[in-house]
Write an enzyme that holds these catalytic residues in place. Structure first.
Site, PDB file in Angstrom:
ATOM      1  N   CYS A  13      64.850  30.755 -20.111  1.00 13.01           N
ATOM      2  CA  CYS A  13      64.912  31.561 -19.032  1.00 13.01           C
ATOM      3  C   CYS A  13      63.517  32.542 -18.905  1.00 13.01           C
ATOM      4  O   CYS A  13      62.992  32.596 -17.959  1.00 13.01           O
ATOM      5  CB  CYS A  13      66.059  32.698 -18.823  1.00 13.01           C
ATOM      6  SG  CYS A  13      67.573  31.799 -19.824  1.00 13.01           S
ATOM      7  N   HIS A  30      67.257  45.906   7.564  1.00  3.92           N
ATOM      8  CA  HIS A  30      66.136  45.321   8.511  1.00  3.92           C
ATOM      9  C   HIS A  30      64.895  45.715   8.132  1.00  3.92           C
ATOM     10  O   HIS A  30      64.434  46.820   7.867  1.00  3.92           O
ATOM     11  CB  HIS A  30      66.609  45.511   9.950  1.00  3.92           C
ATOM     12  CG  HIS A  30      65.691  44.769  10.878  1.00  3.92           C
ATOM     13  ND1 HIS A  30      65.998  43.554  10.892  1.00  3.92           N
ATOM     14  CD2 HIS A  30      64.871  45.159  11.809  1.00  3.92           C
ATOM     15  CE1 HIS A  30      65.207  42.911  11.900  1.00  3.92           C
ATOM     16  NE2 HIS A  30      64.438  44.070  12.363  1.00  3.92           N
ATOM     17  N   CYS A  61      66.970  31.063 -24.477  1.00  2.00           N
ATOM     18  CA  CYS A  61      66.639  32.209 -23.290  1.00  2.00           C
ATOM     19  C   CYS A  61      65.279  32.651 -23.573  1.00  2.00           C
ATOM     20  O   CYS A  61      64.310  32.572 -22.549  1.00  2.00           O
ATOM     21  CB  CYS A  61      67.690  32.765 -23.017  1.00  2.00           C
ATOM     22  SG  CYS A  61      67.419  34.241 -21.903  1.00  2.00           S
ATOM     23  N   GLU A  88      62.824  22.777 -11.740  1.00  2.91           N
ATOM     24  CA  GLU A  88      62.125  24.006 -11.770  1.00  2.91           C
ATOM     25  C   GLU A  88      60.865  23.691 -12.500  1.00  2.91           C
ATOM     26  O   GLU A  88      59.793  24.282 -12.022  1.00  2.91           O
ATOM     27  CB  GLU A  88      62.745  24.923 -13.070  1.00  2.91           C
ATOM     28  CG  GLU A  88      64.286  25.592 -12.414  1.00  2.91           C
ATOM     29  CD  GLU A  88      64.768  26.448 -13.269  1.00  2.91           C
ATOM     30  OE1 GLU A  88      65.651  27.366 -12.876  1.00  2.91           O
ATOM     31  OE2 GLU A  88      64.648  26.405 -14.559  1.00  2.91           O
ATOM     32  N   TYR A 117      68.433  21.408 -13.161  1.00  2.00           N
ATOM     33  CA  TYR A 117      67.850  22.558 -13.395  1.00  2.00           C
ATOM     34  C   TYR A 117      66.401  22.591 -13.682  1.00  2.00           C
ATOM     35  O   TYR A 117      65.491  22.927 -13.093  1.00  2.00           O
ATOM     36  CB  TYR A 117      68.593  23.421 -14.235  1.00  2.00           C
ATOM     37  CG  TYR A 117      69.890  24.370 -13.800  1.00  2.00           C
ATOM     38  CD1 TYR A 117      69.614  25.806 -13.310  1.00  2.00           C
ATOM     39  CD2 TYR A 117      71.199  23.899 -13.843  1.00  2.00           C
ATOM     40  CE1 TYR A 117      70.835  26.411 -12.789  1.00  2.00           C
ATOM     41  CE2 TYR A 117      72.331  24.465 -13.694  1.00  2.00           C
ATOM     42  CZ  TYR A 117      72.042  25.836 -13.037  1.00  2.00           C
ATOM     43  OH  TYR A 117      73.103  26.499 -12.696  1.00  2.00           O
ATOM     44  N   LYS A 138      60.209  30.598 -18.848  1.00  5.38           N
ATOM     45  CA  LYS A 138      60.363  29.660 -17.459  1.00  5.38           C
ATOM     46  C   LYS A 138      60.056  30.517 -16.020  1.00  5.38           C
ATOM     47  O   LYS A 138      59.254  30.175 -15.200  1.00  5.38           O
ATOM     48  CB  LYS A 138      61.712  29.102 -17.285  1.00  5.38           C
ATOM     49  CG  LYS A 138      62.042  28.283 -16.340  1.00  5.38           C
ATOM     50  CD  LYS A 138      62.593  28.863 -14.795  1.00  5.38           C
ATOM     51  CE  LYS A 138      63.374  29.757 -15.203  1.00  5.38           C
ATOM     52  NZ  LYS A 138      64.842  29.264 -15.581  1.00  5.38           N
ATOM     53  N   GLU A 150      69.610  40.145   5.348  1.00  5.72           N
ATOM     54  CA  GLU A 150      70.751  40.675   6.204  1.00  5.72           C
ATOM     55  C   GLU A 150      71.275  39.586   7.027  1.00  5.72           C
ATOM     56  O   GLU A 150      72.390  39.744   7.760  1.00  5.72           O
ATOM     57  CB  GLU A 150      70.017  41.505   7.378  1.00  5.72           C
ATOM     58  CG  GLU A 150      68.769  40.851   8.023  1.00  5.72           C
ATOM     59  CD  GLU A 150      68.140  41.747   9.206  1.00  5.72           C
ATOM     60  OE1 GLU A 150      68.865  42.656   9.777  1.00  5.72           O
ATOM     61  OE2 GLU A 150      66.775  41.758   9.260  1.00  5.72           O
TER      62      GLU A 150
HETATM   63  P1  NDP Z   1      71.135  19.439 -15.953  1.00  4.84           P
HETATM   64  O1  NDP Z   1      72.545  19.068 -16.504  1.00  4.84           O
HETATM   65  O2  NDP Z   1      71.106  20.316 -15.128  1.00  4.84           O
HETATM   66  O3  NDP Z   1      70.575  18.069 -15.639  1.00  4.84           O
HETATM   67  C1  NDP Z   1      70.295  16.978 -15.923  1.00  4.84           C
HETATM   68  C2  NDP Z   1      69.757  15.848 -15.120  1.00  4.84           C
HETATM   69  O4  NDP Z   1      69.344  14.846 -16.021  1.00  4.84           O
HETATM   70  C3  NDP Z   1      70.680  15.426 -14.111  1.00  4.84           C
HETATM   71  O5  NDP Z   1      69.986  15.333 -12.902  1.00  4.84           O
HETATM   72  C4  NDP Z   1      71.060  14.157 -14.566  1.00  4.84           C
HETATM   73  O6  NDP Z   1      71.314  13.184 -13.716  1.00  4.84           O
HETATM   74  C5  NDP Z   1      70.010  13.623 -15.537  1.00  4.84           C
HETATM   75  N1  NDP Z   1      70.365  12.563 -16.772  1.00  4.84           N
HETATM   76  C6  NDP Z   1      71.266  12.810 -17.556  1.00  4.84           C
HETATM   77  N2  NDP Z   1      71.269  11.921 -18.489  1.00  4.84           N
HETATM   78  C7  NDP Z   1      70.222  11.128 -18.124  1.00  4.84           C
HETATM   79  C8  NDP Z   1      69.662   9.831 -18.650  1.00  4.84           C
HETATM   80  N3  NDP Z   1      69.966   9.332 -19.561  1.00  4.84           N
HETATM   81  N4  NDP Z   1      68.590   9.372 -17.853  1.00  4.84           N
HETATM   82  C9  NDP Z   1      68.085   9.845 -16.851  1.00  4.84           C
HETATM   83  N5  NDP Z   1      68.467  11.093 -16.191  1.00  4.84           N
HETATM   84  C10 NDP Z   1      69.589  11.272 -16.851  1.00  4.84           C
HETATM   85  O7  NDP Z   1      70.189  19.366 -17.378  1.00  4.84           O
HETATM   86  P2  NDP Z   1      69.158  20.485 -17.594  1.00  4.84           P
HETATM   87  O8  NDP Z   1      68.346  19.677 -18.783  1.00  4.84           O
HETATM   88  O9  NDP Z   1      68.249  20.414 -16.570  1.00  4.84           O
HETATM   89  O10 NDP Z   1      69.365  21.785 -18.071  1.00  4.84           O
HETATM   90  C11 NDP Z   1      70.362  21.975 -19.107  1.00  4.84           C
HETATM   91  C12 NDP Z   1      71.238  23.026 -18.732  1.00  4.84           C
HETATM   92  O11 NDP Z   1      70.456  24.343 -19.004  1.00  4.84           O
HETATM   93  C13 NDP Z   1      71.793  23.211 -17.111  1.00  4.84           C
HETATM   94  O12 NDP Z   1      72.662  22.334 -16.915  1.00  4.84           O
HETATM   95  C14 NDP Z   1      71.821  24.769 -17.174  1.00  4.84           C
HETATM   96  O13 NDP Z   1      73.231  25.073 -17.451  1.00  4.84           O
HETATM   97  C15 NDP Z   1      70.878  25.385 -17.888  1.00  4.84           C
HETATM   98  N6  NDP Z   1      69.779  25.763 -17.351  1.00  4.84           N
HETATM   99  C16 NDP Z   1      69.976  26.811 -16.341  1.00  4.84           C
HETATM  100  C17 NDP Z   1      68.892  27.352 -15.532  1.00  4.84           C
HETATM  101  C18 NDP Z   1      69.050  28.559 -14.766  1.00  4.84           C
HETATM  102  O14 NDP Z   1      69.935  29.110 -14.869  1.00  4.84           O
HETATM  103  N7  NDP Z   1      68.034  28.579 -13.670  1.00  4.84           N
HETATM  104  C19 NDP Z   1      67.477  26.724 -15.837  1.00  4.84           C
HETATM  105  C20 NDP Z   1      67.368  25.646 -16.828  1.00  4.84           C
HETATM  106  C21 NDP Z   1      68.481  25.232 -17.525  1.00  4.84           C
HETATM  107  P3  NDP Z   1      72.936  13.168 -12.634  1.00  4.84           P
HETATM  108  O15 NDP Z   1      72.396  14.286 -12.016  1.00  4.84           O
HETATM  109  O16 NDP Z   1      72.753  11.800 -12.296  1.00  4.84           O
HETATM  110  O17 NDP Z   1      73.953  13.210 -13.911  1.00  4.84           O
END
Ligand code: NDP
Length: 456
Positions: A51, A438, A46, A184, A180, A54, A443
């Site tokens: 976080c 407002h 984080c 982002e 995510y 980022k 709102e």
């Molecule tokens: P996510 O789980 O959010 O997303 C992973 C993405 O990668 C999905 O779109 C998935 O596709 C795709 N994917 C998975 N495997 C493959 C593959 N083999 N080939 C191609 N695409 C693939 O993971 P992130 O890495 O973005 O983030 C990890 C975690 O960190 C998040 O789940 C979240 O909990 C946390 N996080 C939170 C944030 C916040 O609170 N703002 C910011 C950043 C991270 P599909 O959808 O088809 O499964």
């Protein structure tokens, strides 16, 4: 005659990230003798590569749009120029400051900090940098790391970890993923003027969220110039003198200065020596715990990203507080994963609490859906075409607000507040009885009157 075992510590925590630091401090405050081992940096993902940096990058990149918007308010801004190195330096300085604060917090709480990687010798013993340390209880809070695909040539691909430390801002970037981090970072790079391609294997970004709101964000991202390649994977990466060649499954090739994958994270359990304990893991590597964070080994506990619950800092913090209360406190708290608000710091931001429309339909809950789409007041003068979408789902029978989803400026700030109301199970009538502030975008959520459609 009984022989009493004496341990070096009451609690030994592995990992000084969000969950580990909070658990260490709170357990020490509850009178326990505590040590925490950290192999890399205090504050974990984080603070160092998640976080915090980022969000700083999101602020940095959004200035681009702000400078353009300022013209409508009478400001003449000469063409803005971004200095990536200055951003990185200032960000690094801020992270160092936070590392120092974490150190101070632990020291002030009386927690011993052990530098190095901890590995289990047995259920009550870890070895760190050649030294064995024993504890009555050991808490695993090691978090996770980004997954790198085994695609040919993937050794030239970066993850979010490296993206925070690039020496230069790329001119062209390819990001793989649709969750995510991918969304982002696409916003961050695009805002900084980088030609940004998002390559996603499916047809719906952020597919675990309310589809209409995720689609709305996708449309806004496209309007802002991000190139999104749906239903596409990358067959191979090849580093050439003109950049990284990404061979797409549709036969075409994208050439970029950086390719970054954001395809999820995996628990950092591989080299923990868990084979020397009774701890069980799933295929994903995450640790199996019960609802009191107990593993299959009576002396060992685990929490945070490593146990397969939502990988969110506030979840790890809450788990740490509950763990300490249960083991060293009054044992009156338990973890509640219901209605966790969350935000994606995409551009525009998206935030959500409660059930999505798809979840309500899957549960067959009859409900009314209220939506409002509008232009933010700020954009009447800026002439920015970005829109705001708000969506509220209300259970027909009880009038309880089941979910709120939003895309637009400050969505995270707004939904954090409304999250309390949804968590408390408030009704739409109670929202309606609340006077708006407002003029704000928020709102809108207390003035929604027209049902757009019903879920039968
Ligand atoms: P996510 O789980 O959010 O997303 C992973 C993405 O990668 C999905 O779109 C998935 O596709 C795709 N994917 C998975 N495997 C493959 C593959 N083999 N080939 C191609 N695409 C693939 O993971 P992130 O890495 O973005 O983030 C990890 C975690 O960190 C998040 O789940 C979240 O909990 C946390 N996080 C939170 C944030 C916040 O609170 N703002 C910011 C950043 C991270 P599909 O959808 O088809 O499964």
């Amino acid at each position: 005659m009984t022989s009493e075992v004496t341990y070096d510590y009451d609690l030994f925590v592995i990992g000084a990230g969000s969950g580990g630091v909070r658990a260490s401090r709170m357990a020490a405050a509850a009178g326990q003798r505590v040590a925490v081992a950290e192999q890399q940096y205090l504050g974990g993902t984080c603070v160092n590569v998640g976080c915090v940096p980022k969000k700083l990058f999101v602020y940095a990149s959004h200035y681009h749009e702000d400078f353009t918007d300022a013209a409508g308010f009478g400001w003449d801004v000469s063409p803005p120029k971004h200095n990536w190195q200055r951003l990185i330096e200032n960000k690094n300085q801020e992270i160092s400051r936070l590392n120092g604060i974490y150190l101070q917090l632990l020291e002030n709480a009386g927690v011993d900090i052990v530098d190095g990687r901890a590995e289990f010798v047995d259920s009550h013993t870890v070895e760190v940098s050649g030294k064995q340390i024993t504890a009555e209880r050991i808490l695993i809070a090691v978090g996770g790391e980004p997954i790198v695909p085994d695609t040919p040539g993937a050794e030239c691909v970066i993850t979010s970890n490296e993206a925070f430390y690039l020496n230069e801002c790329p001119e062209r970037v390819v990001i793989i993923g649709g969750g995510y981090i991918a969304v982002e970072f696409a916003g961050i790079f695009n805002g900084l003027g980088v030609e940004t391609h998002l390559v996603y294997r499916g047809s719906q970004l952020l597919r675990h969220f309310d589809h209409a709101v995720a689609q709305f964000v996708t449309d806004e991202m496209t309007k802002k110039g991000i190139h999104i390649h749906f239903n596409t994977t990358i067959d191979a990466f090849e580093k050439n003198s003109d950049g990284i060649h990404c061979q797409l499954s549709n036969g075409s090739t994208l050439v970029a200065d950086q390719a970054m994958c954001a395809i999820g994270r995996r628990p950092l359990t591989a080299k923990l020596g868990l084979e020397n304990t009774k701890v069980s893991t799933r295929n994903s590597g995450s640790i199996v715990v019960d609802d009191r964070f107990a593993t299959d080994d009576p002396a060992i506990f685990a929490l945070g990203d490593v146990i397969g619950t939502p990988e969110l800092t506030p979840v790890a913090l809450a788990q740490a507080m509950v763990f300490v209360d249960q083991r060293f406190g009054e044992d009156v708290r338990e973890m509640d994963y219901h209605s966790i608000p969350t935000a994606i710091f995409s551009q525009p931001n998206m935030a959500t609490v409660g059930l999505s429309e798809e979840a309500v339909r899957a549960k067959k809950i009859p409900a009314n859906v209220y939506t409002s789409e509008f232009r933010h007041l700020k954009h009447t003068l800026s002439n920015n075409s970005e829109r705001v979408l708000m969506k509220m789902i209300v259970e027909s029978e009880t009038d309880v607000v089941l979910g709120i989803h939003m895309a637009g400026p400050d969505a995270g700030e707004i939904i954090q507040g409304f999250g309390v109301a949804v968590k408390a199970g408030l009704t739409k009538s109670q929202f309606d009885a609340t006077i708006g502030i407002h003029p704000t975008a928020a709102e809108e959520l207390v003035t929604l009157r027209q049902v757009n459609y019903a879920i039968e």
